[in-house]
Scaffold this active site. Structure first.
Site, PDB file in Angstrom:
ATOM      1  N   GLU A   1       0.022  -9.495  -0.379  1.00  0.00           N
ATOM      2  CA  GLU A   1      -1.376  -9.929  -0.190  1.00  0.00           C
ATOM      3  C   GLU A   1      -2.091 -10.115  -1.530  1.00  0.00           C
ATOM      4  O   GLU A   1      -2.941 -10.994  -1.665  1.00  0.00           O
ATOM      5  CB  GLU A   1      -2.113  -8.929   0.708  1.00  0.00           C
ATOM      6  CG  GLU A   1      -1.603  -9.008   2.156  1.00  0.00           C
ATOM      7  CD  GLU A   1      -2.194  -7.924   3.037  1.00  0.00           C
ATOM      8  OE1 GLU A   1      -1.962  -6.736   2.733  1.00  0.00           O
ATOM      9  OE2 GLU A   1      -2.876  -8.262   4.011  1.00  0.00           O
TER      10      GLU A   1
ATOM     11  N   GLU B   1       4.372  -5.098   7.344  1.00  0.00           N
ATOM     12  CA  GLU B   1       3.476  -4.089   7.923  1.00  0.00           C
ATOM     13  C   GLU B   1       3.786  -3.823   9.391  1.00  0.00           C
ATOM     14  O   GLU B   1       3.709  -2.689   9.865  1.00  0.00           O
ATOM     15  CB  GLU B   1       2.015  -4.528   7.785  1.00  0.00           C
ATOM     16  CG  GLU B   1       1.438  -4.397   6.384  1.00  0.00           C
ATOM     17  CD  GLU B   1       1.620  -5.648   5.537  1.00  0.00           C
ATOM     18  OE1 GLU B   1       2.507  -6.464   5.873  1.00  0.00           O
ATOM     19  OE2 GLU B   1       0.892  -5.804   4.539  1.00  0.00           O
TER      20      GLU B   1
ATOM     21  N   GLY C   1       0.864  -5.167   1.123  1.00  0.00           N
ATOM     22  CA  GLY C   1      -0.298  -5.315   0.248  1.00  0.00           C
ATOM     23  C   GLY C   1       0.071  -6.000  -1.063  1.00  0.00           C
ATOM     24  O   GLY C   1      -0.751  -6.706  -1.656  1.00  0.00           O
TER      25      GLY C   1
ATOM     26  N   ALA D   1       0.842  -1.200   0.000  1.00  0.00           N
ATOM     27  CA  ALA D   1       0.000   0.000   0.000  1.00  0.00           C
ATOM     28  C   ALA D   1       0.873   1.245   0.000  1.00  0.00           C
ATOM     29  O   ALA D   1       2.017   1.208   0.467  1.00  0.00           O
ATOM     30  CB  ALA D   1      -0.894  -0.008   1.230  1.00  0.00           C
TER      31      ALA D   1
HETATM   32  C1  3H9 Z   1       0.561  -2.241   3.404  1.00  0.00           C
HETATM   33  O1  3H9 Z   1       0.825  -2.749   2.357  1.00  0.00           O
HETATM   34  C2  3H9 Z   1      -0.771  -2.418   4.082  1.00  0.00           C
HETATM   35  C3  3H9 Z   1      -1.576  -3.545   3.552  1.00  0.00           C
HETATM   36  O2  3H9 Z   1      -1.372  -4.712   4.319  1.00  0.00           O
HETATM   37  C4  3H9 Z   1      -3.060  -3.301   3.697  1.00  0.00           C
HETATM   38  C5  3H9 Z   1      -3.609  -2.265   2.823  1.00  0.00           C
HETATM   39  C6  3H9 Z   1      -5.112  -2.184   2.955  1.00  0.00           C
HETATM   40  N1  3H9 Z   1       4.541   3.578  -0.004  1.00  0.00           N
HETATM   41  O3  3H9 Z   1      13.125   1.936   0.035  1.00  0.00           O
HETATM   42  P1  3H9 Z   1      13.469   2.573  -1.249  1.00  0.00           P
HETATM   43  C7  3H9 Z   1       9.212   5.053  -1.450  1.00  0.00           C
HETATM   44  S1  3H9 Z   1       1.652  -1.219   4.187  1.00  0.00           S
HETATM   45  C8  3H9 Z   1       4.974   4.779  -0.333  1.00  0.00           C
HETATM   46  O4  3H9 Z   1      14.580   3.534  -1.283  1.00  0.00           O
HETATM   47  P2  3H9 Z   1      14.384   0.073  -2.341  1.00  0.00           P
HETATM   48  C9  3H9 Z   1      10.357   5.384  -0.538  1.00  0.00           C
HETATM   49  O5  3H9 Z   1       9.964   6.278   0.472  1.00  0.00           O
HETATM   50  C10 3H9 Z   1       3.090  -1.228   3.173  1.00  0.00           C
HETATM   51  N2  3H9 Z   1       6.262   5.040  -0.675  1.00  0.00           N
HETATM   52  O6  3H9 Z   1      13.673   1.484  -2.414  1.00  0.00           O
HETATM   53  C11 3H9 Z   1      11.341   5.980  -1.507  1.00  0.00           C
HETATM   54  O7  3H9 Z   1      10.916   7.306  -1.773  1.00  0.00           O
HETATM   55  P3  3H9 Z   1      12.000   8.443  -2.078  1.00  0.00           P
HETATM   56  C12 3H9 Z   1       3.868  -2.464   3.340  1.00  0.00           C
HETATM   57  C13 3H9 Z   1       7.094   4.013  -0.673  1.00  0.00           C
HETATM   58  O8  3H9 Z   1      14.423  -0.430  -3.717  1.00  0.00           O
HETATM   59  C14 3H9 Z   1      11.119   5.158  -2.780  1.00  0.00           C
HETATM   60  O9  3H9 Z   1       9.808   4.622  -2.654  1.00  0.00           O
HETATM   61  N3  3H9 Z   1       5.063  -2.376   2.563  1.00  0.00           N
HETATM   62  C15 3H9 Z   1       6.694   2.720  -0.334  1.00  0.00           C
HETATM   63  O10 3H9 Z   1      15.626   0.191  -1.535  1.00  0.00           O
HETATM   64  C16 3H9 Z   1      12.118   4.041  -2.965  1.00  0.00           C
HETATM   65  O11 3H9 Z   1      12.144   3.273  -1.767  1.00  0.00           O
HETATM   66  C17 3H9 Z   1       6.244  -2.048   3.110  1.00  0.00           C
HETATM   67  O12 3H9 Z   1       6.366  -1.864   4.294  1.00  0.00           O
HETATM   68  C18 3H9 Z   1       5.342   2.515   0.004  1.00  0.00           C
HETATM   69  N4  3H9 Z   1       4.878   1.311   0.325  1.00  0.00           N
HETATM   70  O13 3H9 Z   1      13.389  -0.836  -1.488  1.00  0.00           O
HETATM   71  C19 3H9 Z   1       7.396  -1.949   2.169  1.00  0.00           C
HETATM   72  N5  3H9 Z   1       7.764   1.903  -0.415  1.00  0.00           N
HETATM   73  O14 3H9 Z   1      12.746   7.976  -3.293  1.00  0.00           O
HETATM   74  C20 3H9 Z   1       8.047  -0.577   2.270  1.00  0.00           C
HETATM   75  C21 3H9 Z   1       8.792   2.660  -0.812  1.00  0.00           C
HETATM   76  O15 3H9 Z   1      11.163   9.651  -2.268  1.00  0.00           O
HETATM   77  N6  3H9 Z   1       9.047  -0.408   1.284  1.00  0.00           N
HETATM   78  N7  3H9 Z   1       8.404   3.934  -0.970  1.00  0.00           N
HETATM   79  O16 3H9 Z   1      12.858   8.496  -0.848  1.00  0.00           O
HETATM   80  C22 3H9 Z   1      10.252  -1.028   1.338  1.00  0.00           C
HETATM   81  O17 3H9 Z   1      10.539  -1.801   2.218  1.00  0.00           O
HETATM   82  C23 3H9 Z   1      11.222  -0.727   0.263  1.00  0.00           C
HETATM   83  O18 3H9 Z   1      10.886   0.512  -0.302  1.00  0.00           O
HETATM   84  C24 3H9 Z   1      11.256  -1.767  -0.890  1.00  0.00           C
HETATM   85  C25 3H9 Z   1      12.154  -1.226  -2.022  1.00  0.00           C
HETATM   86  C26 3H9 Z   1      11.828  -3.073  -0.348  1.00  0.00           C
HETATM   87  C27 3H9 Z   1       9.862  -1.990  -1.456  1.00  0.00           C
END
Ligand code: 3H9
Length: 702
Positions: free
Chosen positions: A107, A127, A104, A63
């Site tokens: 999911e 999450e 998400g 998400a």
């Molecule tokens: C969820 O899914 C809830 C659901 O269960 C239910 C829904 C109903 N959203 O980390 P990076 C941005 S909760 C918004 O450097 P990487 C990040 O801030 C979510 N922005 O890349 C950065 O921005 P900027 C559960 C996001 O390749 C840019 O993207 N998911 C999100 O090193 C690049 O990110 C997580 O907890 C996001 N979800 O790593 C995963 N994700 O360039 C969270 C990233 O402006 N994300 N951004 O600084 C991560 O762990 C890592 O970003 C990921 C990629 C592994 C995906």
């Protein structure tokens, strides 16, 4: 970018590609797009099967976290409903996963009937690290798919798992080494042709029976996670929702998951943990050192000094796969340092966290030497000698002579003036501070200290190096203690005054521990050793302003030869071979004596005075640091405190916490404390201004 999910036709298979760079985040717009594309594919009679994939670097990062600060807009498409539609589809749906499937995104994949993943993919439900739980069926589908115990590990652990692990656990059906999308399309088509029943995670029963046979499972899991999860709400909420998979019918359990998800999403803890997530990414951004600033390649490194810090830094470098030369001034010191490094690695091997082969490879990357000339190969040299300015200057002058002209010279000083050190070289623009935290091979924080003349290239290179080492580099300016320790002094000082006023070390430590820090100031001092800061205080004594209150208790303890755990006694006493602090009447007597000598009337200090008295001054110092431009943003300070000092992540760091408390409250309390206790507690002008304007540190610089 709003994002889209175009449908690409491959004969009778519809390929839906989630497209929303950088991580294909499921914003509300994306959820609506997913719903629309799935519906279109389902309604189209010429479509026999569906493949869901991600465009660009990954499948889907989950998400869009940025949307979590507000409730869903009216009429928003809710992800659980879309996923139910996918799962219920009579047409086979195959997930073709590459890069990352997180939250998400994972999911979405769980709702598909088959999950195929490319090598190198990482998958999981992180999450919990954001203070929430999987809110689109993850707490229900995962246990049905892989079993309750494994699902609790995946959901509460919050880690992203490599594809082979996911296959082993059973939440990926197969790793596809060839063309992922082509394989997924072929598999989907085959499933449609077979017409066999589709495997829907929500309908799987076998693991439910297994879990019902061992009802104590959940309590055991809660007990097992208690230490790690202390203070956090989300891990417990995750367990509760997984447990509901046993006690409620699926639709009811899903509704319950939704209710708990929303409660957590609105909580301060989740706001704090989301703040932590974004702050950790923001800290890498430096306005006057843009992303495209050229960096120097670092192929080899060197460390000067193989004591506790030098050894830990050398290990960090070797762990990251870089060769590192370690210089000492005597064979004895070198042997001792290398023996400690070997012992540390061996301890990790014996705990099963490192293979013997990996230990050997890491050790082989560390080359001990007594010869300055051997530093000539290094692209970066990190000095970690004794904390004395004349010595540091002498070392830097030597390094300047023997190192490559373009090598970066870094100092691990925690207190000394980086500009003065830089001035002893002919290359001050290539000199920078890299303040590692102890133990350097474990702690993730490095304060990269920018001198007046440090070049953008040096900063960019060292920030990149921090990342290569698996650390979080925070750029700070030159001042006494830099950001972290300068704030720590402000906190410790008030803790000592509280002792003079009536508290005892164990009381202060308990209040700080209960607030969420890993330990209070006195346990921490005993752990890190009392003698180093004593030496610094003695050096500063001649210039200490006489009108400022000073507590002599720590000095008195050092005079007794009690330097903390390493001498078996400090603020507490320790049984032989034990690290358990035992309150010591000798210290209590000493404290009471000091109060008498200073004519400070002892009183009963209430537990709830301790946190504001110790931590508001810490925040106040942070405000001064911000105002003086020594940290780029309040969130950088938060990162420093979360990763350098264990400030609880569920409070988001001291500056975020202060914003939550309200700066008006912090300022009013500081003003009162200033009136009562004098100069040290004077509210910072920035704190005053923001409080009066009704703003928070989050607004600073905006
Ligand atoms: C969820 O899914 C809830 C659901 O269960 C239910 C829904 C109903 N959203 O980390 P990076 C941005 S909760 C918004 O450097 P990487 C990040 O801030 C979510 N922005 O890349 C950065 O921005 P900027 C559960 C996001 O390749 C840019 O993207 N998911 C999100 O090193 C690049 O990110 C997580 O907890 C996001 N979800 O790593 C995963 N994700 O360039 C969270 C990233 O402006 N994300 N951004 O600084 C991560 O762990 C890592 O970003 C990921 C990629 C592994 C995906």
């Amino acid at each position: 970018m709003a994002g889209s999910i175009p449908i690409e036709r491959h004969g009778d298979v519809a390929l839906l590609r989630m497209t929303n760079p950088p991580v294909n985040g499921l914003s509300f717009a994306m959820r609506a797009a997913l719903d629309a594309s799935v519906t279109e594919a389902l309604d189209d009679d010429s479509v026999a099967a569906i493949v869901i994939a991600g465009a660009g670097r990954m499948f889907c990062g989950g998400a869009d976290i940025r949307e979590f600060s507000a409730p869903p807009p009216p009429g928003a498409t809710l992800l659980p409903a879309v996923l139910d539609k996918i799962e219920a589809s009579p047409k086979p749906v195959v997930a073709a996963i590459h890069g990352v499937a997180a939250g998400g995104g994972m999911e979405v994949a769980l709702a598909c009937h088959v999950r195929l993943a490319a090598p190198g993919t990482k998958l999981g439900l992180p999450e919990v690290t954001l203070g929430i739980l999987p809110g689109a069926g993850g707490t229900q589908r995962m246990p049905r798919l892989i079993g309750f115990e494994a699902a609790l590990d995946v959901i509460v652990g919050g880690k992203l798992h490599p594809v082979d692990k996911a296959v082993e656990l059973g939440f990926v059906d197969e790793r596809v080494d060839g063309d992922l999308e082509a394989t997924a399309i072929a598999r989907a088509r085959q499933l449609a042709a077979d017409g066999a029943p589709l495997r829907r995670a929500s309908q799987l029963e076998e693991h439910l029976d297994a879990a019902r046979a061992q009802p104590e499972l959940f309590e055991r899991f809660r007990k097992g996670m208690a230490k790690r999860a202390r203070g956090f709400d989300a891990p417990y909420a995750c367990v509760e929702c997984v447990e509901k998979a046993l006690t409620l019918p699926y639709p009811e359990a899903l509704k319950h998951e939704r209710v708990v998800f929303n409660r957590l999403r609105e909580s301060d803890q989740s706001a704090a943990q989301r703040h932590a997530f974004f702050s950790e990414r923001e800290v890498a951004k430096i306005p006057d050192v843009p992303k495209d600033t050229p960096t120097r390649p670092i192929a080899a490194a060197a460390v000067v000094g193989c004591g506790t810090m030098g050894g830990g830094i050398a290990m960090s470098i070797a762990n990251a796969g870089l060769p590192v030369t370690v210089l000492e001034s005597s064979q004895e010191a070198l042997d001792r340092g290398m023996a400690i490094i070997r012992k540390n690695y061996a301890a990790t091997v014996s705990k099963g966290r490192l293979s013997q082969a990996d230990m050997d490879a890491r050790l082989a990357r560390i080359t001990p030497t007594l010869n300055d000339a051997d530093l000539g190969v290094a692209d970066v040299v990190i000095e970690a000698v004794f904390e004395e300015m004349p010595l540091k200057k002498e070392v830097f002058a030597r390094l300047d002579r023997v190192c490559k002209p373009d090598a970066i010279l870094a100092t691990n000083t925690s207190t000394l003036d980086v500009n003065e050190i830089a001035a002893s070289t002919s290359r001050p623009e290539q000199v920078i501070g890299t303040h590692f935290f102890s133990p350097a091979n474990v702690m993730r924080l490095v304060e990269n200290v920018r001198g007046e003349r440090t070049s953008a290239q040096t900063i960019a290179t060292v920030m990149k190096l921090s990342k290569t080492l698996g650390k979080i580099g925070a750029l700070v300016g030159v001042c006494d203690g830099f950001v972290g320790n300068r704030m720590l002094y402000a906190y410790r000082r008030q803790a000592d005054f509280l002792l003079e006023e009536g508290a005892l070390p164990a009381q202060v430590d308990k209040a700080i521990y209960d607030f969420g820090l890993p330990m209070g100031p006195y346990q921490m001092a005993d752990l890190t050793g009392l003698d180093v800061s004593w030496r610094v205080r003695k050096a500063q004594a001649p210039t200490r302003p006489a009108h400022l209150r000073y507590s002599p208790i720590a000095d008195r303890i050092c005079e007794m030869g009690r330097y903390g755990q390493k001498t078996g006694a400090g603020w507490y006493r320790y049984e032989e071979g034990s690290r358990v602090p035992i309150p010591d009447p000798t210290i209590h007597d000493l404290i009471v004596r000091v109060s008498e000598e200073l004519a400070v009337a002892r009183r009963a200090v209430a537990d709830d005075e301790i946190v504001p008295r110790c931590l508001y001054p810490l925040v106040n110092e942070g405000a001064k640091i911000l105002d003086e431009g020594l940290a780029l943003r309040a969130s950088d300070i938060d990162v420093i405190w979360m990763h350098g000092y264990g400030f609880p992540r569920y409070r988001g760091g001291p500056m975020f916490w202060a914003d939550l408390v309200g700066l008006r409250t912090v300022y009013d309390t500081m003003s009162r404390l200033h009136d009562e206790h004098g100069e040290w507690l004077k509210p910072a002008p920035l704190l005053k201004r923001l409080a009066e304007e009704g703003k928070g540190f989050r607004d600073f610089g905006k």
